[in-house]
Design an enzyme around this catalytic site. Structure first.
Site, mmCIF file in Angstrom:
data_model
loop_
_atom_site.group_PDB
_atom_site.id
_atom_site.type_symbol
_atom_site.label_atom_id
_atom_site.label_comp_id
_atom_site.label_asym_id
_atom_site.label_seq_id
_atom_site.Cartn_x
_atom_site.Cartn_y
_atom_site.Cartn_z
ATOM 1 N N GLU A 279 0.816 -1.218 0.000
ATOM 2 C CA GLU A 279 0.000 0.000 0.000
ATOM 3 C C GLU A 279 0.842 1.257 0.000
ATOM 4 O O GLU A 279 0.427 2.295 -0.500
ATOM 5 C CB GLU A 279 -0.909 0.021 1.243
ATOM 6 N N HIS A 308 8.216 -26.727 0.919
ATOM 7 C CA HIS A 308 7.528 -27.825 0.242
ATOM 8 C C HIS A 308 6.390 -27.316 -0.625
ATOM 9 O O HIS A 308 5.495 -28.065 -0.995
ATOM 10 C CB HIS A 308 7.018 -28.817 1.294
ATOM 11 N N LYS A 421 -13.209 1.660 -1.522
ATOM 12 C CA LYS A 421 -14.094 1.952 -0.380
ATOM 13 C C LYS A 421 -15.320 2.731 -0.871
ATOM 14 O O LYS A 421 -16.454 2.430 -0.515
ATOM 15 C CB LYS A 421 -13.366 2.811 0.668
#
Ligand code: PA5
Length: 455
Positions: A279, A308, A421
């Site tokens: 951000e 793995h 938003k």
């Protein structure tokens, strides 16, 4: 307290994928004005997070006491209002905190609810009874839809069970001057702790945002702040060098920054850092208003688990990553591996400790990456304590601030997050967002444009 080891990021170790001494010297010199600019802002009191190590945390400790007797503490928040708490709780509480017996914990179970998945929240109401739960609703802006929705659900559940006494179960952490949550706290006389106006969400872990939930669980805020103060005092040069290294390698094509803790306690620091780095540096505009589309993609991994899962790609895939290990020199407790079987597969393990095995796994991965000419660095702490955890977070925040200036972007805004938003407000019918709602409707693809396979 803290080591930043970048040996394996140099050309002497990884050839053209690292930095030569001349490139390193040039990058340090080129970055120096950025360091000076960041320091000048901090000295002028313009950078809120730099003031946090010296804050007075007595108010936090007082509110924490009032919440300590509950069975559950639920943090309602998202992004910067949640990730620091998860990172610090993983680092500093017992690894199985919520499962430990109440007599051993002597503090509430801690739940960080950072999403609005209906199954998650509805399920939470079943396992944590509202009358036994204190809710710390956290939002810097006080306006975030996800957090507001959670608050409505839990306040409603509290009111149904407790009537007016619902107020005894809610603690607010928000901007002290503005926003819905601030006004709600005033109107309903809810205990409220401030997020300093000049501290942005992702830089707020060392404010009441995380200090309060951790204090309720018995971690003294002062200890976290003391670690941050040490880094503020002695760690700026190392943080600057780390910023120079990341940005120089980014410019050389390492577009991905992997953070791979070899410590379960530091697992969520990688998640917190992911937000901080993404951000802060992922920006379309430069500080002088040009389109630059900067940003290095942060990826989290965990040693040894992801050996793995991811190590194949990191070793043999595109050489486009800088891999940062987080390492702990001494684990807080031993876990000896007993010698049980004589078979070759197990015999060499018997009599050793799991910590030794995890260190060997890290060394092995580091060696393989270096042999494959993959630049890798290690951030190492002596042991995980409130001081080292607070110091580590402050270090990465400093590093991010320097990197922002070096890349010439604003590390402290988030226009891309704000856009989403606002779109959510419009889609959910918030007053004042009617024209954006219409715009979104107009943008929807026509039926003829849709490409969807259905099975
Ligand atoms: O770093 C940021 O500013 C964001 O990620 C915010 O933390 C996030 O959007 C939540 O915002 P708020 O704390 O205002 O609810």
């Amino acid at each position: 307290m803290f080591e930043f080891d970048y040996t394996n990021a140099m050309a002497s170790r990884v050839g053209e994928h690292g930095l030569t001494d001349a490139e390193w010297a040039a990058a340090l010199a080129a970055g120096r004005p950025a360091f000076d600019a960041v320091e000048k802002d901090a000295a002028a009191g313009k950078t809120g997070f730099r003031k946090l190590p010296k804050q007075d945390s007595t108010g936090i400790a007082r509110v924490a006491k009032s919440a300590a007797g509950f069975e559950n503490l639920a943090v309602l928040g998202i992004g910067g209002s949640a990730l620091g708490t998860t990172a610090l709780a993983s680092a500093l509480l017992h690894p199985w905190w919520n499962f430990a017996a109440p007599e051993a914990r002597r503090a509430p179970r801690l739940f960080v609810l950072d999403n609005v998945d209906p199954e998650e929240i509805a399920g939470f109401l079943e396992i944590a009874l509202p009358e036994r739960t204190v809710y710390n609703v956290i939002s810097k802006s006080g306006e975030t839809a996800e957090t507001a929705a959670q608050l409505l659900i839990f306040v409603n559940a509290l009111k149904r069970r407790l009537g007016d006494r619902w107020r005894e179960h809610v603690i607010v952490t928000t901007d002290p001057e503005k926003g819905f949550l601030h006004h709600l706290a005033l109107r309903e006389k809810l205990p409220s702790l401030p997020v300093p106006p000049d501290v942005g969400g992702r830089f707020s872990a060392l404010t009441a945002v995380s200090l309060l939930p951790l204090a309720v669980c018995g971690v003294e805020p002062q200890r976290l702040l003391a670690g941050a103060a040490t880094v503020e005092e002695r760690g700026r040069d190392a943080a600057f060098k780390a910023a120079v290294l990341y940005t120089a390698l980014y410019r050389k094509g390492k577009k991905i920054a992997v953070m791979m803790p070899y410590s379960r306690a530091l697992r969520d620091v990688a998640d917190w850092f992911r937000q901080l780095w993404a951000e802060s540096l992922g920006k379309r505009k430069s500080l002088d208003g040009k389109d630059v589309y900067e940003g290095q993609t942060p990826v989290k991994a965990l040693g040894a688990t992801d050996q793995h899962s991811q190590a194949q790609l990191y070793n043999e895939g595109p050489n486009d990553k800088l891999i940062a290990f987080l390492e702990v020199s001494r684990f807080r407790r031993p876990c000896p591996i007993p010698a049980v079987f004589e078979d070759d597969t197990c015999k060499f393990l018997g009599g050793k400790d799991l910590g030794e095995l995890l260190h060997a796994e890290k060394k092995g991965t580091e060696r393989a990456l270096t042999a494959n000419k993959r630049p890798n660095i290690t951030f190492r702490i002596e042991g995980v304590t409130p001081e080292t955890a607070g110091g580590m977070l402050h270090f990465f925040e400093l590093m991010t601030a320097y990197a922002g200036r070096i890349l010439n972007v604003n590390a402290f805004d988030q226009p891309g997050v704000e856009a989403a938003k606002h779109a959510t407000f419009a889609l959910m019918g918030r007053t004042g967002y009617e024209s954006l709602a219409k715009e979104i409707e107009r943008e929807a693809p026509a039926d003829t444009e849709r490409r969807v396979e259905r099975i």
